[in-house]
Design a protein around this motif. Structure first.
Motif, PDB file in Angstrom:
ATOM      1  N   ALA A 235     111.948  28.264  55.992  1.00  0.00           N
ATOM      2  CA  ALA A 235     110.596  27.750  56.200  1.00  0.00           C
ATOM      3  C   ALA A 235     110.623  26.280  56.573  1.00  0.00           C
ATOM      4  O   ALA A 235     109.859  25.826  57.438  1.00  0.00           O
ATOM      5  N   ALA A 236     111.515  25.516  55.937  1.00  0.00           N
ATOM      6  CA  ALA A 236     111.634  24.091  56.249  1.00  0.00           C
ATOM      7  C   ALA A 236     112.104  23.869  57.682  1.00  0.00           C
ATOM      8  O   ALA A 236     111.825  22.816  58.275  1.00  0.00           O
ATOM      9  N   ARG A 237     112.780  24.853  58.240  1.00  0.00           N
ATOM     10  CA  ARG A 237     113.252  24.757  59.629  1.00  0.00           C
ATOM     11  C   ARG A 237     112.245  25.324  60.622  1.00  0.00           C
ATOM     12  O   ARG A 237     112.520  25.417  61.812  1.00  0.00           O
ATOM     13  N   GLY A 238     111.083  25.726  60.125  1.00  0.00           N
ATOM     14  CA  GLY A 238     110.014  26.139  61.011  1.00  0.00           C
ATOM     15  C   GLY A 238     109.851  27.635  61.195  1.00  0.00           C
ATOM     16  O   GLY A 238     109.058  28.066  62.043  1.00  0.00           O
ATOM     17  N   VAL A 239     110.591  28.459  60.433  1.00  0.00           N
ATOM     18  CA  VAL A 239     110.423  29.917  60.522  1.00  0.00           C
ATOM     19  C   VAL A 239     109.155  30.282  59.754  1.00  0.00           C
ATOM     20  O   VAL A 239     109.135  30.277  58.523  1.00  0.00           O
ATOM     21  N   ARG A 240     108.097  30.605  60.457  1.00  0.00           N
ATOM     22  CA  ARG A 240     106.773  30.699  59.841  1.00  0.00           C
ATOM     23  C   ARG A 240     106.671  31.823  58.815  1.00  0.00           C
ATOM     24  O   ARG A 240     105.995  31.691  57.804  1.00  0.00           O
ATOM     25  N   VAL A 241     107.312  32.942  59.073  1.00  0.00           N
ATOM     26  CA  VAL A 241     107.194  34.079  58.171  1.00  0.00           C
ATOM     27  C   VAL A 241     107.982  33.865  56.883  1.00  0.00           C
ATOM     28  O   VAL A 241     107.782  34.562  55.889  1.00  0.00           O
ATOM     29  N   ALA A 242     108.887  32.887  56.880  1.00  0.00           N
ATOM     30  CA  ALA A 242     109.785  32.711  55.740  1.00  0.00           C
ATOM     31  C   ALA A 242     109.042  32.254  54.483  1.00  0.00           C
ATOM     32  O   ALA A 242     109.362  32.698  53.382  1.00  0.00           O
ATOM     33  N   ALA A 243     108.071  31.365  54.638  1.00  0.00           N
ATOM     34  CA  ALA A 243     107.366  30.832  53.468  1.00  0.00           C
ATOM     35  C   ALA A 243     106.590  31.913  52.718  1.00  0.00           C
ATOM     36  O   ALA A 243     106.755  32.065  51.499  1.00  0.00           O
ATOM     37  N   PRO A 244     105.720  32.697  53.399  1.00  0.00           N
ATOM     38  CA  PRO A 244     105.017  33.750  52.657  1.00  0.00           C
ATOM     39  C   PRO A 244     105.964  34.815  52.114  1.00  0.00           C
ATOM     40  O   PRO A 244     105.720  35.388  51.048  1.00  0.00           O
ATOM     41  N   ALA A 245     107.057  35.102  52.835  1.00  0.00           N
ATOM     42  CA  ALA A 245     108.022  36.086  52.334  1.00  0.00           C
ATOM     43  C   ALA A 245     108.686  35.573  51.063  1.00  0.00           C
ATOM     44  O   ALA A 245     108.840  36.320  50.079  1.00  0.00           O
ATOM     45  N   ALA A 246     109.091  34.305  51.052  1.00  0.00           N
ATOM     46  CA  ALA A 246     109.717  33.721  49.863  1.00  0.00           C
ATOM     47  C   ALA A 246     108.740  33.689  48.700  1.00  0.00           C
ATOM     48  O   ALA A 246     109.105  34.011  47.557  1.00  0.00           O
ATOM     49  N   ALA A 247     107.506  33.313  48.977  1.00  0.00           N
ATOM     50  CA  ALA A 247     106.499  33.260  47.911  1.00  0.00           C
ATOM     51  C   ALA A 247     106.231  34.648  47.353  1.00  0.00           C
ATOM     52  O   ALA A 247     106.122  34.829  46.125  1.00  0.00           O
ATOM     53  N   GLY A 248     106.126  35.640  48.216  1.00  0.00           N
ATOM     54  CA  GLY A 248     105.870  36.998  47.762  1.00  0.00           C
ATOM     55  C   GLY A 248     106.994  37.520  46.888  1.00  0.00           C
ATOM     56  O   GLY A 248     106.744  38.150  45.840  1.00  0.00           O
ATOM     57  N   LEU A 249     108.241  37.269  47.292  1.00  0.00           N
ATOM     58  CA  LEU A 249     109.389  37.714  46.498  1.00  0.00           C
ATOM     59  C   LEU A 249     109.420  36.998  45.153  1.00  0.00           C
ATOM     60  O   LEU A 249     109.678  37.619  44.107  1.00  0.00           O
ATOM     61  N   ALA A 250     109.163  35.689  45.155  1.00  0.00           N
ATOM     62  CA  ALA A 250     109.170  34.928  43.909  1.00  0.00           C
ATOM     63  C   ALA A 250     108.087  35.411  42.954  1.00  0.00           C
ATOM     64  O   ALA A 250     108.326  35.574  41.749  1.00  0.00           O
ATOM     65  N   LEU A 251     106.897  35.648  43.478  1.00  0.00           N
ATOM     66  CA  LEU A 251     105.798  36.107  42.622  1.00  0.00           C
ATOM     67  C   LEU A 251     106.048  37.515  42.103  1.00  0.00           C
ATOM     68  O   LEU A 251     105.714  37.835  40.955  1.00  0.00           O
ATOM     69  N   ALA A 252     106.641  38.369  42.927  1.00  0.00           N
ATOM     70  CA  ALA A 252     106.965  39.723  42.474  1.00  0.00           C
ATOM     71  C   ALA A 252     107.990  39.664  41.337  1.00  0.00           C
ATOM     72  O   ALA A 252     107.868  40.388  40.337  1.00  0.00           O
ATOM     73  N   GLY A 253     109.002  38.809  41.489  1.00  0.00           N
ATOM     74  CA  GLY A 253     109.990  38.655  40.425  1.00  0.00           C
ATOM     75  C   GLY A 253     109.380  38.107  39.152  1.00  0.00           C
ATOM     76  O   GLY A 253     109.694  38.572  38.048  1.00  0.00           O
ATOM     77  N   ALA A 254     108.498  37.114  39.290  1.00  0.00           N
ATOM     78  CA  ALA A 254     107.838  36.535  38.123  1.00  0.00           C
ATOM     79  C   ALA A 254     106.983  37.568  37.407  1.00  0.00           C
ATOM     80  O   ALA A 254     106.983  37.655  36.164  1.00  0.00           O
ATOM     81  N   LEU A 255     106.238  38.360  38.171  1.00  0.00           N
ATOM     82  CA  LEU A 255     105.383  39.388  37.570  1.00  0.00           C
ATOM     83  C   LEU A 255     106.220  40.450  36.866  1.00  0.00           C
ATOM     84  O   LEU A 255     105.884  40.875  35.741  1.00  0.00           O
ATOM     85  N   LEU A 256     107.308  40.887  37.488  1.00  0.00           N
ATOM     86  CA  LEU A 256     108.171  41.884  36.868  1.00  0.00           C
ATOM     87  C   LEU A 256     108.735  41.374  35.549  1.00  0.00           C
ATOM     88  O   LEU A 256     108.745  42.091  34.536  1.00  0.00           O
ATOM     89  N   LEU A 257     109.192  40.135  35.529  1.00  0.00           N
ATOM     90  CA  LEU A 257     109.711  39.559  34.288  1.00  0.00           C
ATOM     91  C   LEU A 257     108.618  39.466  33.231  1.00  0.00           C
ATOM     92  O   LEU A 257     108.833  39.792  32.057  1.00  0.00           O
ATOM     93  N   ARG A 258     107.444  39.025  33.651  1.00  0.00           N
ATOM     94  CA  ARG A 258     106.372  38.782  32.686  1.00  0.00           C
ATOM     95  C   ARG A 258     105.941  40.063  31.979  1.00  0.00           C
ATOM     96  O   ARG A 258     105.602  40.037  30.789  1.00  0.00           O
ATOM     97  N   VAL A 259     105.936  41.184  32.685  1.00  0.00           N
ATOM     98  CA  VAL A 259     105.500  42.427  32.046  1.00  0.00           C
ATOM     99  C   VAL A 259     106.613  43.060  31.225  1.00  0.00           C
ATOM    100  O   VAL A 259     106.358  43.971  30.427  1.00  0.00           O
ATOM    101  N   GLN A 260     107.861  42.574  31.375  1.00  0.00           N
ATOM    102  CA  GLN A 260     108.975  43.156  30.636  1.00  0.00           C
ATOM    103  C   GLN A 260     109.417  42.339  29.437  1.00  0.00           C
ATOM    104  O   GLN A 260     109.821  42.903  28.418  1.00  0.00           O
ATOM    105  N   ILE A 261     109.359  41.015  29.528  1.00  0.00           N
ATOM    106  CA  ILE A 261     109.879  40.154  28.457  1.00  0.00           C
ATOM    107  C   ILE A 261     109.112  40.399  27.169  1.00  0.00           C
ATOM    108  O   ILE A 261     107.888  40.299  27.127  1.00  0.00           O
ATOM    109  N   GLY A 262     109.840  40.712  26.107  1.00  0.00           N
ATOM    110  CA  GLY A 262     109.238  40.980  24.812  1.00  0.00           C
ATOM    111  C   GLY A 262     108.933  42.448  24.587  1.00  0.00           C
ATOM    112  O   GLY A 262     108.602  42.843  23.466  1.00  0.00           O
ATOM    113  N   PHE A 263     109.029  43.251  25.651  1.00  0.00           N
ATOM    114  CA  PHE A 263     108.700  44.669  25.543  1.00  0.00           C
ATOM    115  C   PHE A 263     109.889  45.568  25.881  1.00  0.00           C
ATOM    116  O   PHE A 263     110.051  46.642  25.311  1.00  0.00           O
ATOM    117  N   THR A 264     110.724  45.129  26.826  1.00  0.00           N
ATOM    118  CA  THR A 264     111.893  45.900  27.222  1.00  0.00           C
ATOM    119  C   THR A 264     112.903  44.939  27.844  1.00  0.00           C
ATOM    120  O   THR A 264     112.584  43.764  28.075  1.00  0.00           O
TER     121      THR A 264
END
Length: 309
Positions: A235-264
């Motif tokens: 994204a820093a090099r100007g690849v426009r699709v990279a920023a939303p793709a990185a954000a989507g992957l990061a948020l998906a990982g965060a959500l997956l962790l959040r629903v699992q930590i403390g439960f499984t």
């Protein structure tokens, strides 16, 4: 909403990027990130669903110090009769608040609002544990003072999303260092996890205490962080699709962790600090999509007394 209140809210939510000497901006940014790292570490031991009630440890134990070693009797009564009986609901509020503090202060997003929340949270902690054994009350005075300095300073002018919002620095200048950091953390986690790829608690770049941590990740979690880092660099090099793709992957990982930590066992081998780090990476990826603040040299529609123009 009255004009004065509207102006105050506007000032709180505006980018914290007043013009100051560079050395001051860097010093205040260092203070902001350091305070944010304190909250980033603190979220790791706030574990749902009971937050330590059954074991008599964790958040339940430390909140109970307000009753056993009272600082302010009315607050002790509130804790004993309202907070402790509802520790699960209270624990989620604390976890959400401290995760927000970590994300906003480390990334430099809505810094003034985060600092005000930090003052409130620091006061609440002080009222709970300042008189407990082996505590140092001045720790909490200093926590409050640090957040006050962030409210009135210009700690968002360097290395921050606020600087991107105000168009003080280009987005690439923020995405690049965060991308490098994510790649380093991801690579370390992948390599260190090879002997136990799917561990429920992966290795992490942290001190031995650990009082400083950027989260823990197993091999899968390390790959997620690594890919997010690569996305930020692209994204820093100007690849426009990279920023939303990185954000989507990061948020998906965060959500997956959040629903699992403390439960499984978390599939990504992370903890609550890992959740906050992934959200930080997502916020940085999309920093230019947040509401834009006043441009440099344009006075904000808020109280301006004592501000540099």
């Amino acid at each position: 909403m009255p004009d004065t209140l509207r102006a105050l809210v506007g000032w709180v939510l505006a980018p914290d990027t007043d013009e100051v000497p560079r050395r001051q901006a860097v010093g205040l940014a260092f203070l902001r990130v350091t305070v944010g790292l304190m909250w980033l570490y603190n979220v790791a031991w706030k574990v749902p669903a009971d937050f330590g009630r059954d074991s008599g440890n964790g958040l339940y134990k430390f909140t109970g110090f307000a009753v056993d070693h009272p600082v302010l009797p009315p607050y002790s009564w509130l804790v004993e009769n309202l907070v402790l009986p509802n520790i699960s609901a209270f624990g989620w509020l604390v976890l959400a608040a401290e995760t927000a503090l970590a994300v906003l202060l480390v990334s430099g997003t809505y810094v003034r609002a985060a600092a005000l929340l930090g003052i409130a949270q620091s006061v609440a902690i002080a009222l709970s544990v300042a008189y407990a054994p082996e505590e140092w009350p001045w720790s909490y005075w200093l926590m409050i003072a640090a957040h006050v300095a962030l409210v009135v300073g210009s700690s968002g002018r360097a290395f921050s999303v606020d600087a991107v919002r105000a168009r003080v620095v280009p987005l690439a200048g923020l995405q690049r260092p965060w991308g490098v950091l994510a790649v380093v953390v991801g690579l370390y986690s992948v390599v260190a996890s090879l002997d136990d790829p799917l561990a429920s608690r992966g290795p992490g770049l942290r001190s031995t205490d650990p009082s400083l941590s950027l989260g823990v990740y197993n091999l899968l979690g390390g790959l997620v962080v690594l890919l997010v880092g690569v996305g930020l660099l692209l994204a820093a090099r100007g690849v426009r699709v990279a920023a939303p793709a990185a954000a989507g992957l990061a948020l998906a990982g965060a959500l997956l962790l959040r629903v699992q930590i403390g439960f499984t066992d978390p599939w990504l081998g992370g903890n609550a600090t890992s959740v906050a780090v992934l959200i930080i990476l997502a916020v940085v990826a999309l920093a230019d999509r947040l509401p834009t603040g006043p441009r440099p040299g344009v006075a904000p529609s808020a109280p301006t007394e004592g501000r540099h123009r």
